[in-house]
Design an enzyme around this catalytic site. Structure first.
Site, mmCIF file in Angstrom:
data_model
loop_
_atom_site.group_PDB
_atom_site.id
_atom_site.type_symbol
_atom_site.label_atom_id
_atom_site.label_comp_id
_atom_site.label_asym_id
_atom_site.label_seq_id
_atom_site.Cartn_x
_atom_site.Cartn_y
_atom_site.Cartn_z
ATOM 1 N N LYS A 174 0.823 -1.222 0.000
ATOM 2 C CA LYS A 174 0.000 0.000 0.000
ATOM 3 C C LYS A 174 0.852 1.265 0.000
ATOM 4 C CE LYS A 174 -2.685 -0.253 3.603
ATOM 5 N NZ LYS A 174 -2.179 -1.470 4.256
ATOM 6 N N ARG B 44 -11.182 0.849 8.897
ATOM 7 C CA ARG B 44 -10.859 -0.559 9.134
ATOM 8 C C ARG B 44 -12.056 -1.368 9.609
ATOM 9 N NH1 ARG B 44 -4.755 -0.472 11.765
ATOM 10 N NH2 ARG B 44 -3.697 0.212 9.864
ATOM 11 N N ARG C 72 12.144 -9.825 6.287
ATOM 12 C CA ARG C 72 12.657 -8.469 6.525
ATOM 13 C C ARG C 72 13.526 -8.415 7.778
ATOM 14 N NH1 ARG C 72 7.916 -4.042 5.490
ATOM 15 N NH2 ARG C 72 7.334 -4.676 7.595
ATOM 16 N N ARG D 253 12.203 -7.197 13.584
ATOM 17 C CA ARG D 253 11.224 -6.555 14.463
ATOM 18 C C ARG D 253 10.132 -7.549 14.838
ATOM 19 N NH1 ARG D 253 8.519 -1.584 12.162
ATOM 20 N NH2 ARG D 253 7.835 -3.170 10.689
ATOM 21 N N ARG E 292 -1.579 -10.686 12.653
ATOM 22 C CA ARG E 292 -1.984 -9.426 12.029
ATOM 23 C C ARG E 292 -2.837 -9.671 10.783
ATOM 24 N NH1 ARG E 292 3.152 -6.254 10.580
ATOM 25 N NH2 ARG E 292 1.753 -4.524 10.132
#
Length: 223
Positions: A19, A93, A127, A160, A171
């Site tokens: 996004k 949301r 990542r 992270r 998530r």
């Protein structure tokens, strides 16, 4: 493209769907101001506004920010940019938030990035970050020269919490549960346009063509 009237657009998609990249390209190509709900949230928390303090309290206690509080915060910010076309990212949301947005303005189009969850899991869990600088590496397509260490400083990279497998899965499940009804809400209004794929660079040309056509139609209707 010169727009004849103000355009209100929303971009949706799960975390890691691209996004941010697509939003920046839309802003650059079409002149829509990119408005990130996350940026608004952080700014209010840092400025210690009344709503910011309320939100920080919710976050610190591990609670979801109530719909009405989130809506008041975002809609208050939108009223300060009522003279420009914008692209809203990260809000709404929930259906409650979508209805609150509709009460404030007319949403012209909702761009939905439909990227397979398996692709996103692979993308996010690969990542690694150099925390002091914020530099991000991806072991699949942008690996560090020396595995586990930052290219420029040689300092260790960390993963992270948000990018760890369990967190990513949670998530994505949360997004699916919360946001699917919002997609259905906009689908029923005839403003939802879904773009499916696994690579942002392959999805983007389709978004670009669609927006050229959509915005030209809006301008013609107002002429």
């Amino acid at each position: 493209m010169v727009l004849q009237r103000l355009v209100r657009a929303v971009i949706m998609g799960p975390p890691g769907s691209g996004k941010g990249t697509v939003s920046l390209r839309i802003s650059k190509s079409f002149g829509l101001k990119h408005i990130s709900s996350g940026d608004i949230l952080r700014a209010n928390i840092n400025a210690k506004t009344e709503l910011g303090l309320l939100m920080k309290s919710c976050i610190d206690q591990g609670q979801l920010v109530p719909d009405d509080v989130m809506s008041r915060l975002i809609l208050s910010d939108l009223r300060t940019v009522d003279r420009c076309s914008w692209l809203l990212d990260g809000f709404p949301r929930t259906v409650y938030q979508a209805e609150a947005l509709d009460d404030t303005c007319t949403v012209d189009t909702v761009i939905n990035l439909n990227v397979p969850f398996q692709t996103i899991k692979q993308r996010l869990t690969s990542r690694w970050t150099h925390l002091p600088s914020g530099r991000i590496y991806n072991t699949d397509f942008n690996p560090p020269k020396v595995p586990g260490f930052d290219d420029e400083t040689g300092e260790p990279l960390v993963q992270r919490d948000d990018d760890k497998q369990d967190t990513v899965t949670r998530r994505l499940k949360s997004y699916e549960t919360q946001t699917e009804p919002v997609l259905e809400y906009y689908r029923s209004k005839g403003v939802l346009e879904t773009f499916s794929g696994t690579e942002t660079n392959k999805i983007w040309p389709h978004v670009e063509v669609f927006l050229h056509r959509k915005l030209a139609a809006i301008s013609q209707r107002m002429a």
